[in-house]
Design an enzyme around this catalytic site. Sequence first.
Site, PDB file in Angstrom:
ATOM      1  N   GLU A  21      44.312  42.626  91.252  1.00 29.64           N
ATOM      2  CA  GLU A  21      43.314  42.317  92.280  1.00 29.64           C
ATOM      3  C   GLU A  21      43.769  41.146  93.163  1.00 29.64           C
ATOM      4  OE1 GLU A  21      40.855  42.798  94.016  1.00 29.64           O
ATOM      5  OE2 GLU A  21      39.390  44.109  93.077  1.00 29.64           O
ATOM      6  N   ARG A 104      29.648  36.555  86.547  1.00 28.94           N
ATOM      7  CA  ARG A 104      30.954  35.937  86.785  1.00 28.94           C
ATOM      8  C   ARG A 104      31.281  36.023  88.258  1.00 28.94           C
ATOM      9  NH1 ARG A 104      35.250  39.276  87.996  1.00 28.94           N
ATOM     10  NH2 ARG A 104      35.291  41.425  87.222  1.00 28.94           N
ATOM     11  N   ASN A 106      33.597  37.069  91.417  1.00 27.09           N
ATOM     12  CA  ASN A 106      34.400  38.275  91.576  1.00 27.09           C
ATOM     13  C   ASN A 106      35.414  38.180  92.702  1.00 27.09           C
ATOM     14  OD1 ASN A 106      35.242  40.830  90.796  1.00 27.09           O
ATOM     15  ND2 ASN A 106      33.910  41.846  92.289  1.00 27.09           N
ATOM     16  N   GLU A 125      28.108  44.881  84.678  1.00 27.26           N
ATOM     17  CA  GLU A 125      27.971  45.841  85.777  1.00 27.26           C
ATOM     18  C   GLU A 125      26.702  46.681  85.632  1.00 27.26           C
ATOM     19  OE1 GLU A 125      31.578  48.016  86.519  1.00 27.26           O
ATOM     20  OE2 GLU A 125      32.855  46.283  86.110  1.00 27.26           O
ATOM     21  N   ASN A 155      31.618  42.798  96.167  1.00 26.60           N
ATOM     22  CA  ASN A 155      33.058  42.904  96.429  1.00 26.60           C
ATOM     23  C   ASN A 155      33.317  42.583  97.889  1.00 26.60           C
ATOM     24  OD1 ASN A 155      35.450  43.424  94.825  1.00 26.60           O
ATOM     25  ND2 ASN A 155      34.262  45.039  93.839  1.00 26.60           N
ATOM     26  N   ASP A 202      35.906  48.604  96.930  1.00 30.01           N
ATOM     27  CA  ASP A 202      36.348  47.436  96.166  1.00 30.01           C
ATOM     28  C   ASP A 202      36.678  46.332  97.171  1.00 30.01           C
ATOM     29  OD1 ASP A 202      37.487  45.698  94.232  1.00 30.01           O
ATOM     30  OD2 ASP A 202      38.091  47.390  93.008  1.00 30.01           O
TER      31      ASP A 202
END
Length: 297
Positions: A21, A104, A106, A125, A155, A202
């Site tokens: 990522e 958390r 991201n 999630e 995201n 994403d």
Amino acid sequence: MTSTTLHQPECILDLRATLGEGPVWIAGEKSLYFVDILEAKIHRFTPSSRDHQTWSAPDRVAFLLPVADGTFLAGMPDGLRRFDPRTGGFSDHTIVEAEKPRNRLNDGCVDPQGHVWFGTMDDGEENPSGSIYRIVHDESGLHITHHDEGYTVSNGPAVSPCGKVLYVCDSPEQTIYAFDIKEDGDLENERIFARLDDGYPDGIVTDSEGTVWCGTWGGGRVARFKPDGTELPPIPMPVTNVTKVAFGGDDLKTVFVTTARKGLEAETLKKEPQAGSLFAFRTDVSGVPQQVFRLNG
């Protein structure tokens, strides 16, 4: 890169990350930094020399954003730290959402003004407990302001080249939202920018023309949208979980793509042995130079 064919991805680092990522191109180093969130690893890859360096982090790192002093702002599960690649050390722990231990951090980005936008998510999630925040640093220190909420998996985010539009994904909803950014940093005029029918949005970035480039989790492609939301032909990828792109190279026309193995069945991994690796292809429109988090600005 050996290929000069437009929009033809090739694997340039057979890494097979669990959850690759957050790619960012650092022009001064001619290198790409990115993370493997679940393995708590930070990677730096230099395409010209094929040099690959890895650091172990004290916890999962969701994003790395360059700071003006040569360090990086690292999004950790419970807050923000500074990572210094010269020493491999982490410092300056700032807690975010202490009241939400299931959440958390991201994804994040730096806007043209040198401010950081980032989001949080439910680590399981399941619940819409995530929010969108903005960070500004001035003479009195770090200021984190809350701007939106209700995200299960936030995201992106990404900011238009003019700095006036913020794009944010809510991945499980298959939706990309757009907001206008006011002069004081507040958001207004929330609207649906685009929806995906196949796969989940994403990480997103914008190019120099304002086109939004979106990694698609479970969609096997890089989706692209004009500034008005019109979908352009996607870039097919040889793996299913496509997480985010970054523009790099001397002309910012090389597109680097991170991917993931997380959640793929054994049969799929047999067909996609390079899932989780780093890919790249050339494109005909340049990206926007990577901004740095401005201190005292």
